[in-house]
Write a protein that holds these residues in place. Structure first.
Motif, PDB file in Angstrom:
ATOM      1  N   GLU A  42      14.109   2.999 -13.727  1.00  8.09           N
ATOM      2  CA  GLU A  42      12.841   2.518 -14.271  1.00  8.09           C
ATOM      3  C   GLU A  42      12.971   1.222 -15.064  1.00  8.09           C
ATOM      4  O   GLU A  42      12.100   0.343 -14.994  1.00  8.09           O
ATOM      5  CB  GLU A  42      12.275   3.611 -15.188  1.00  8.09           C
ATOM      6  CG  GLU A  42      10.986   3.248 -15.875  1.00  8.09           C
ATOM      7  CD  GLU A  42      10.693   4.184 -17.026  1.00  8.09           C
ATOM      8  OE1 GLU A  42       9.733   4.940 -16.917  1.00  8.09           O
ATOM      9  OE2 GLU A  42      11.441   4.152 -18.030  1.00  8.09           O
ATOM     10  N   GLY A  43      14.067   1.079 -15.829  1.00  4.24           N
ATOM     11  CA  GLY A  43      14.158  -0.047 -16.762  1.00  4.24           C
ATOM     12  C   GLY A  43      13.507   0.316 -18.082  1.00  4.24           C
ATOM     13  O   GLY A  43      12.816   1.338 -18.184  1.00  4.24           O
ATOM     14  N   ASN A  44      13.739  -0.510 -19.097  1.00  3.92           N
ATOM     15  CA  ASN A  44      13.330  -0.119 -20.445  1.00  3.92           C
ATOM     16  C   ASN A  44      12.303  -1.029 -21.099  1.00  3.92           C
ATOM     17  O   ASN A  44      11.775  -0.701 -22.155  1.00  3.92           O
ATOM     18  CB  ASN A  44      14.561  -0.010 -21.344  1.00  3.92           C
ATOM     19  CG  ASN A  44      15.499   1.074 -20.862  1.00  3.92           C
ATOM     20  OD1 ASN A  44      15.064   2.094 -20.339  1.00  3.92           O
ATOM     21  ND2 ASN A  44      16.784   0.834 -20.991  1.00  3.92           N
ATOM     22  N   ASP A 107       9.799   1.793 -19.752  1.00  6.03           N
ATOM     23  CA  ASP A 107       9.710   2.211 -21.159  1.00  6.03           C
ATOM     24  C   ASP A 107      11.014   2.895 -21.529  1.00  6.03           C
ATOM     25  O   ASP A 107      11.944   2.943 -20.722  1.00  6.03           O
ATOM     26  CB  ASP A 107       8.501   3.125 -21.391  1.00  6.03           C
ATOM     27  CG  ASP A 107       8.570   4.397 -20.583  1.00  6.03           C
ATOM     28  OD1 ASP A 107       9.683   4.956 -20.446  1.00  6.03           O
ATOM     29  OD2 ASP A 107       7.528   4.835 -20.072  1.00  6.03           O
ATOM     30  N   ASP A 108      11.088   3.407 -22.769  1.00  2.22           N
ATOM     31  CA  ASP A 108      12.323   4.078 -23.184  1.00  2.22           C
ATOM     32  C   ASP A 108      12.102   5.567 -23.417  1.00  2.22           C
ATOM     33  O   ASP A 108      12.829   6.213 -24.151  1.00  2.22           O
ATOM     34  CB  ASP A 108      12.908   3.404 -24.433  1.00  2.22           C
ATOM     35  CG  ASP A 108      11.979   3.508 -25.633  1.00  2.22           C
ATOM     36  OD1 ASP A 108      10.842   4.006 -25.477  1.00  2.22           O
ATOM     37  OD2 ASP A 108      12.397   3.101 -26.734  1.00  2.22           O
ATOM     38  N   ASP A 140      15.746   6.717 -16.750  1.00  4.29           N
ATOM     39  CA  ASP A 140      16.965   6.193 -17.382  1.00  4.29           C
ATOM     40  C   ASP A 140      16.882   6.332 -18.902  1.00  4.29           C
ATOM     41  O   ASP A 140      17.495   5.563 -19.637  1.00  4.29           O
ATOM     42  CB  ASP A 140      17.190   4.730 -16.986  1.00  4.29           C
ATOM     43  CG  ASP A 140      15.995   3.849 -17.295  1.00  4.29           C
ATOM     44  OD1 ASP A 140      14.983   4.370 -17.805  1.00  4.29           O
ATOM     45  OD2 ASP A 140      16.070   2.631 -17.036  1.00  4.29           O
ATOM     46  N   ASP A 141      16.094   7.330 -19.373  1.00  2.00           N
ATOM     47  CA  ASP A 141      15.833   7.448 -20.806  1.00  2.00           C
ATOM     48  C   ASP A 141      16.196   8.828 -21.339  1.00  2.00           C
ATOM     49  O   ASP A 141      16.224   9.803 -20.601  1.00  2.00           O
ATOM     50  CB  ASP A 141      14.354   7.183 -21.083  1.00  2.00           C
ATOM     51  CG  ASP A 141      13.961   5.792 -20.614  1.00  2.00           C
ATOM     52  OD1 ASP A 141      14.637   4.840 -21.022  1.00  2.00           O
ATOM     53  OD2 ASP A 141      13.012   5.683 -19.820  1.00  2.00           O
TER      54      ASP A 141
HETATM   55 CA   LIG Z   1      13.340   3.461 -19.129  1.00  2.00          CA
END
Ligand SMILES: [Ca+2]
Ligand SMILES: [Ca+2]
Ligand SMILES: [Ca+2]
Length: 393
Positions: A42-44, A107-108, A140-141
């Motif tokens: 996803e990325g943060n 998001d995180d 990924d969180d």
């Molecule tokens: Ca994320």
């Protein structure tokens, strides 16, 4: 037999006719379109580009116009990705592939892996795939999302001083205060004496944003959660106890803030007592219980009090669960309001074991005799979020 011979002759004739005419006037068949699946983390921050590649089986001499859409699967439009409706794209003569970007909202916050669907809904001069392809957003969180809203206790009481507190401000559980109690109670007390379903494990507990979080998970056909006790580390007799927490909900979900005797001076359970500061049954998320267990056993005698929120439920924001515990008397409070009192005077000839040292237990059970088991309506994971435990004496 005769009929079969006739069909065979006709078939030959059709094949011959077709091959003859294609050399003269029939156009080449349209090329086929295909799209590759995309699976990505996803990325943060901001957005993450998910690149779909549309490929033609062969180049053509005519422009190929495709119409495509990007729609919800388990991922939600706006919240998780930017949806696309009936966008057109031209693949020019001679080209065989094009890239199409889909923006995923990064998001995180921990979420399940989620999917959306990329579909070519129409194609001119090419054959569209019959089904869409899946874009998979890989989580990924580790953080969970919650707000600090809700009741907060005063941090002083007249005539009392703070004897001990755990504010859960560190990066991990303070092991000077707590110990984990792991497993499922077997072999001595399988299901922890209540036919509970969960197995307790340390990695179901974590600290985040000044809170201690116990996460109950469904893992295949079993459940995991966490339980901590302060036995041997922090024990108390009397005082004002405040525990600020946000509770989970759902059928079969059973969070508890409670106390057990440090030294069972009157003998084994229930003779030396049990103080339940707060218990909640997840199918009644607006109601908490305060209970004393005692008596000669087997089984326990109980004083059981309950509190129903005037509106909302205990999962929507933080509340403070308190004991006002004095010699010969215990009162239960929610958000500073007394909802139950137990006094030694009411015990008659029954032994009153609550003028002794008790330690804390915080756990989130799944299933068991009292709440019943989770059902199809229960969602996981569920979280019990504890902001602090404070003892004033
Ligand atoms: Ca994320
Ligand atoms: Ca996320
Ligand atoms: Ca805190």
């Amino acid at each position: 037999m005769k009929r079969v011979v006739l069909v065979a002759i006709m078939a030959v004739s059709v094949v011959y006719g077709c091959s003859k005419s294609s050399g003269d006037t029939m156009p080449a068949p349209d090329p086929t379109l295909s799209v590759g699946v995309v699976t990505q983390v996803e990325g943060n921050m901001g957005t993450t580009n998910f690149e779909f590649v549309v490929t033609l089986s062969s180049a053509t001499t005519k422009p190929v116009t495709i119409t495509y859409s990007v729609e919800e699967g388990s991922a939600k439009a706006v919240e998780d990705f930017v949806a696309i409706a009936d966008q057109n794209l031209v693949i020019q003569p001679g080209e065989t592939s094009k890239k199409i970007n889909v923006s995923v909202v990064a998001d995180d916050i921990k979420e399940p892996d989620e999917t959306f669907v990329f579909t070519i809904t129409k194609a001119v001069n090419a054959k569209a795939p019959s089904t869409g392809v899946i874009g998979t957003i890989i989580n990924d969180d580790t953080k969970i999302a919650f707000s600090n809203a809700g009741y907060d206790a005063p941090n002083a009481y007249p005539g009392y001083t703070l004897a001990w507190s755990d504010e859960f401000n560190g990066s991990g559980l303070n092991m000077a205060n707590w110990s984990f109690q792991n497993g499922n109670g077997c072999p001595n007390l399988c299901g922890w004496g209540n036919n509970e379903l969960e197995t307790y494990a340390e990695n179901n507990l974590f600290l985040q944003d000044g809170k201690m979080i116990i996460e109950a998970r469904r893992e295949g056909s079993s459940y995991t959660s966490a339980k901590i006790i302060s036995s041997g580390k922090k024990k108390f007799k009397f005082g004002r106890i405040d525990i600020r927490a946000k509770l989970p909900k759902g059928k079969g979900i059973w969070p508890a803030l409670w106390m057990m005797p440090e030294s069972s001076v009157y003998g084994g359970w229930p003779r030396s007592g049990e103080i339940d500061i707060m218990e909640l049954l997840g199918h009644e998320p607006n109601k908490t219980y305060g209970t004393l267990h005692y008596g000669p056993g087997p089984g326990s005698t109980q004083i059981n009090k309950s509190f129903v929120l005037p509106s909302g439920d205990f999962s929507s924001e933080f509340h403070v669960f308190s004991l006002d515990w004095k010699q010969d008397q215990i009162q239960w409070l929610v958000d500073g309001n007394v909802f139950g009192t137990a006094s030694k005077a009411n015990f008659g000839s029954t032994n009153y074991p609550f003028n002794e040292q008790f330690y804390f237990i915080i756990n989130l059970a799944v299933g068991g005799q009292w709440p019943g088991n989770p059902d199809a309506t229960t969602t996981f994971p569920q979280w019990m979020i504890v902001d602090y435990v404070r003892v004033y004496q």
